[in-house]
Design an enzyme around this catalytic site. Structure first.
Site, mmCIF file in Angstrom:
data_model
loop_
_atom_site.group_PDB
_atom_site.id
_atom_site.type_symbol
_atom_site.label_atom_id
_atom_site.label_comp_id
_atom_site.label_asym_id
_atom_site.label_seq_id
_atom_site.Cartn_x
_atom_site.Cartn_y
_atom_site.Cartn_z
ATOM 1 N N ASP A 193 -3.980 4.054 2.636
ATOM 2 C CA ASP A 193 -5.415 3.820 2.840
ATOM 3 C C ASP A 193 -5.681 2.370 3.281
ATOM 4 O OD1 ASP A 193 -4.964 2.440 0.529
ATOM 5 O OD2 ASP A 193 -6.578 3.374 -0.630
ATOM 6 N N ASP B 257 -1.830 -1.295 -3.781
ATOM 7 C CA ASP B 257 -2.146 -0.554 -5.009
ATOM 8 C C ASP B 257 -1.043 -0.711 -6.051
ATOM 9 O OD1 ASP B 257 -0.157 1.310 -4.036
ATOM 10 O OD2 ASP B 257 -1.711 2.045 -2.667
ATOM 11 N N GLU C 287 -7.723 -21.180 -15.828
ATOM 12 C CA GLU C 287 -8.096 -21.787 -14.545
ATOM 13 C C GLU C 287 -9.265 -22.716 -14.856
ATOM 14 O OE1 GLU C 287 -9.493 -20.652 -10.026
ATOM 15 O OE2 GLU C 287 -10.561 -19.928 -11.765
ATOM 16 N N ASP D 159 -9.807 -16.681 -15.594
ATOM 17 C CA ASP D 159 -10.593 -17.105 -14.443
ATOM 18 C C ASP D 159 -11.699 -18.091 -14.835
ATOM 19 O OD1 ASP D 159 -10.996 -16.391 -11.562
ATOM 20 O OD2 ASP D 159 -13.005 -15.924 -12.272
ATOM 21 N N ASP E 194 0.857 -1.201 0.000
ATOM 22 C CA ASP E 194 0.000 0.000 0.000
ATOM 23 C C ASP E 194 0.886 1.240 0.000
ATOM 24 O OD1 ASP E 194 -1.822 2.016 0.493
ATOM 25 O OD2 ASP E 194 -2.071 1.498 2.622
ATOM 26 N N ASP F 127 -5.250 -10.896 -15.222
ATOM 27 C CA ASP F 127 -6.350 -11.806 -14.932
ATOM 28 C C ASP F 127 -7.507 -11.442 -15.859
ATOM 29 O OD1 ASP F 127 -7.918 -13.700 -13.386
ATOM 30 O OD2 ASP F 127 -6.574 -13.241 -11.725
ATOM 31 N N HIS G 145 -4.214 -17.208 -4.413
ATOM 32 C CA HIS G 145 -5.049 -16.369 -3.551
ATOM 33 C C HIS G 145 -6.325 -17.071 -3.067
ATOM 34 C CE1 HIS G 145 -6.825 -16.245 -7.437
ATOM 35 N NE2 HIS G 145 -7.904 -15.623 -6.964
ATOM 36 N N ASP G 146 -6.608 -18.263 -3.594
ATOM 37 C CA ASP G 146 -7.804 -19.013 -3.178
ATOM 38 C C ASP G 146 -7.464 -20.169 -2.243
ATOM 39 O OD1 ASP G 146 -9.447 -17.493 -4.866
ATOM 40 O OD2 ASP G 146 -9.239 -18.910 -6.530
HETATM 41 O O1 ISL Z 1 -11.766 -21.673 -4.124
HETATM 42 C C1 ISL Z 1 -12.723 -22.121 -4.702
HETATM 43 C C2 ISL Z 1 -14.010 -22.292 -4.071
HETATM 44 O O2 ISL Z 1 -13.911 -23.230 -3.077
HETATM 45 C C3 ISL Z 1 -12.657 -22.451 -6.108
HETATM 46 O O3 ISL Z 1 -13.656 -23.290 -6.536
HETATM 47 C C4 ISL Z 1 -12.724 -21.131 -6.825
HETATM 48 O O4 ISL Z 1 -13.947 -20.542 -6.590
HETATM 49 C C5 ISL Z 1 -12.566 -21.359 -8.267
HETATM 50 O O5 ISL Z 1 -11.281 -21.799 -8.400
HETATM 51 C C6 ISL Z 1 -12.743 -20.083 -9.041
HETATM 52 O O6 ISL Z 1 -11.864 -19.110 -8.602
HETATM 53 C C7 ISL Z 1 -11.754 -17.948 -9.351
HETATM 54 O O7 ISL Z 1 -13.005 -17.356 -9.609
HETATM 55 C C8 ISL Z 1 -13.715 -16.854 -8.491
HETATM 56 C C9 ISL Z 1 -12.858 -15.995 -7.575
HETATM 57 O O8 ISL Z 1 -13.521 -15.772 -6.358
HETATM 58 C C10 ISL Z 1 -11.528 -16.643 -7.295
HETATM 59 O O9 ISL Z 1 -10.727 -15.786 -6.511
HETATM 60 C C11 ISL Z 1 -10.903 -16.948 -8.619
HETATM 61 O O10 ISL Z 1 -9.598 -17.441 -8.516
HETATM 62 C C12 ISL Z 1 -14.854 -16.053 -9.034
HETATM 63 O O11 ISL Z 1 -14.354 -15.119 -9.946
HETATM 64 CA CA CA Z 2 -3.404 2.155 -1.191
#
Ligand code: ISL
Ligand code: CA
Length: 560
Positions: A28, A32, A259, A203, A24, A101, A335-336
């Site tokens: 804030d 960013d 993905e 995605d 950041d 993305d 990130h998931d």
């Molecule tokens: O982490 C999951 C749910 O348990 C996965 O099924 C995930 O939702 C899936 O991989 C899709 O992820 C992507 O699309 C989503 C977003 O929230 C995730 O951050 C992204 O990586 C919707 O856009």
């Molecule tokens: Ca910021």
């Protein structure tokens, strides 16, 4: 031996940035673009080739940017288009490519197309989304549960119909059957390519084509049906991607990664086929879902410690089945997902560094393009959720409501344990830059709490410590750049019955690379190296013992 075609994206190592949590610059509390620009030198030092940038487009942030309201504008909190251009230019001047993305399974419900679409049945944008009448009793068109809990259908008063949202109700699914939608997306992609970006991470790209019958799905948790058989790898998915390839991808020198939840190796060989008619590679989910099968009622919220034997079967299968047919991608986290060292290694202080290096070795010596998620190179760990005020992720918030509050299927305490193990917020705590307040992430109040272990685990300490996970990753990356066998060598499994060791070879022409990793905190017998001559390329131990691998020991020997 199969001769692999050479491509820059096969020789690259990718680093994923989740901008909201990276750096950041203006206090804030939200990461960013200028924060990223300021830290590009750090990434150059690490040695990565490509950045995958999680979404930076205009978004109301129901799902942190995965709900886009304007594809050609930068999210206000992240900065301006001029900031973006500066970041891209500096990255390019350092020899780093930027992959964007691409979130086009759905938009935000605040996107201009959706605002039009909901207005009336004869609106020109109506068919941009998937609208259906309810059942005769007024209930949803079918029993599908969205990926983020609750029904996948939302009734819209103004529209007088239900719309499909595979994710949150603020993420309506686009109707890819509509040629206008496809052309809008292709134009937008071209616009970004003309700007000079280097590729796309797509995605949930396997979800674009839905089963036109929209049938009910099998009911798992007693509440809703599973939509995955009817939305993933649907009937027209390959046509759409071939069209995208023809109209956009083939016109630029890009890296593309899809993905693709629900993909099998055979299906992946179509998405990422070597002829290059669709994408360069895909992300499969089998190895990150392996630990979630024990309590199927709760889906991903049930978890176990990953099982080495099952994991090996999965990873080896992908290595072998893609050989010569398609290129693969390699990742432990993103990130998931929870943090790699906490999930697959051991984040107790005695083993954290050692096991993080072991995991890095196992992955980076395999065939495919490796992805590093921000902080993984520091051995950043999960956090412990103790209170409902701890979580930020819409997936966690919705699951808590469905399973704890509304249906009493699991206690609050148990749910928090699940989140601590597999919740997405684990990956989203701020990047730990140094030991100053807020880990050097922000001089304001971070949007999500900083992991309290930042005083020990941070980039500043790691960069100057030759024994750090960071310096080890630096070496893993440079080894890949220097040794074609790591990029192009054929994969051959070893010790397939072992309960404790993950081992394999990579073979290219006259060279053989032997890799062995002790997956446990115990010393275990291993005779692989006793009679093996060659050069040690890397190890997380400076001395070895004959006949054994030490706790979490990883060894890589190259024989020419
Ligand atoms: O982490 C999951 C749910 O348990 C996965 O099924 C995930 O939702 C899936 O991989 C899709 O992820 C992507 O699309 C989503 C977003 O929230 C995730 O951050 C992204 O990586 C919707 O856009
Ligand atoms: Ca910021």
């Amino acid at each position: 031996m199969i001769k692999e075609k050479k491509n820059w994206w096969k020789e690259s190592v990718v680093y994923q940035i989740y901008p909201r949590s990276f750096a950041d610059s203006n206090g804030d509390g939200i990461g960013d673009l200028n924060g990223i620009t300021e830290h590009l030198d750090y990434l150059k030092k690490l040695g990565i080739d490509v950045i995958w940038l999680s979404p930076v487009y205009q978004s109301p942030n129901d799902d942190n940017g995965y709900d886009i309201s304007d594809y050609r504008a930068i999210m206000t909190e992240f900065g301006t288009m001029a900031d973006f251009d500066r970041m891209l230019e500096k990255a390019h001047s350092l020899g780093i490519k930027i992959v964007m993305d691409l979130v086009v399974n759905h938009t935000s419900d605040e996107h201009a197309w959706f605002l039009e679409s909901r207005k009336s049945k004869d609106n020109p944008y109506r068919d941009y989304y998937i609208w259906k009448d309810g059942k005769p009793d007024g209930s949803a068109p079918n029993n599908w549960q969205s990926f983020f809990s609750g029904s996948a259908w939302q009734y819209d008063e103004t529209a007088g119909q239900y719309y499909l949202h595979c994710f949150t109700k603020k993420q309506p699914d686009l109707n890819w059957e509509n040629e206008k939608v496809r052309n809008e997306v292709f134009d937008m992609m071209t616009w970004w390519c003309e700007k000079g970006i280097d590729g796309f991470r797509m995605d949930v790209i396997s979800a674009l084509s839905k089963d036109p019958a929209y049938p009910d799905g099998p009911v798992r948790d007693g509440l809703y049906g599973d939509l995955t058989p009817f939305v993933l790898n649907g009937p027209h998915i390959h046509e759409y991607l071939q069209e995208m390839n023809e109209k956009v991808l083939s016109r630029y020198d890009l890296m593309t990664v899809g993905e693709t939840p629900g993909v099998s190796p055979a299906e992946a060989a179509r998405y990422a086929n070597s002829d290059g008619t669709e994408l360069n590679m895909v992300f499969h989910f089998e190895h990150v879902n392996e630990d979630s099968v024990s309590t199927p009622v709760l889906g991903k919220w049930g978890y176990d410690h990953p099982d080495l034997k099952k994991l090996r079967v999965i990873l080896n299968k992908w290595q072998i089945e893609l050989e010569g047919k398609a290129w693969g991608s390699l990742y432990w986290d993103n990130h998931d997902q929870p943090r790699a060292v906490s999930r697959f290694g051991n984040d107790a202080p005695a083993y954290r560094v050692r096991s993080a290096k072991m995991l890095g070795t196992l992955l980076h010596m395999m065939k495919g393009t490796p992805y590093i998620y921000q902080g993984e190179e520091l051995g950043m760990t999960n956090i412990t959720f103790t209170d409902t005020s701890d979580f930020r992720d819409v997936e966690e918030i919705n699951a808590y409501k469905q399973y704890v509050v509304d249906n009493h299927m699991i206690s609050a305490e148990e749910m928090l344990k699940c989140f601590s193990a597999v919740g997405r917020d684990n990956a989203r705590t701020p990047m730990q830059w140094d030991d100053s307040e807020n880990a050097g992430f922000s001089f304001g109040t971070p949007w999500i709490p900083v992991n309290p272990n930042y005083r020990e685990i941070n980039a500043k300490a790691a960069v100057s410590d030759p024994d750090s996970v960071f310096c080890y990753y630096q070496k893993l990356i440079s080894l890949r750049h220097e040794n074609p066998v790591i990029v192009y060598g054929e994969f051959r499994p070893l010790l397939e019955d072992s309960d404790t060791i993950y081992a394999y070879e990579r073979v290219l022409d006259q060279e053989t690379l032997t890799v062995a990793c002790n997956w446990t905190e115990k010393e275990v017998p291993c005779t692989l190296f006793d009679a093996l001559s060659g050069t040690e390329l890397i190890s997380n131990y400076s001395t070895h013992k004959a006949g054994v691998l030490q706790p979490y020991e990883a060894r890589v020997i190259l024989k020419k």
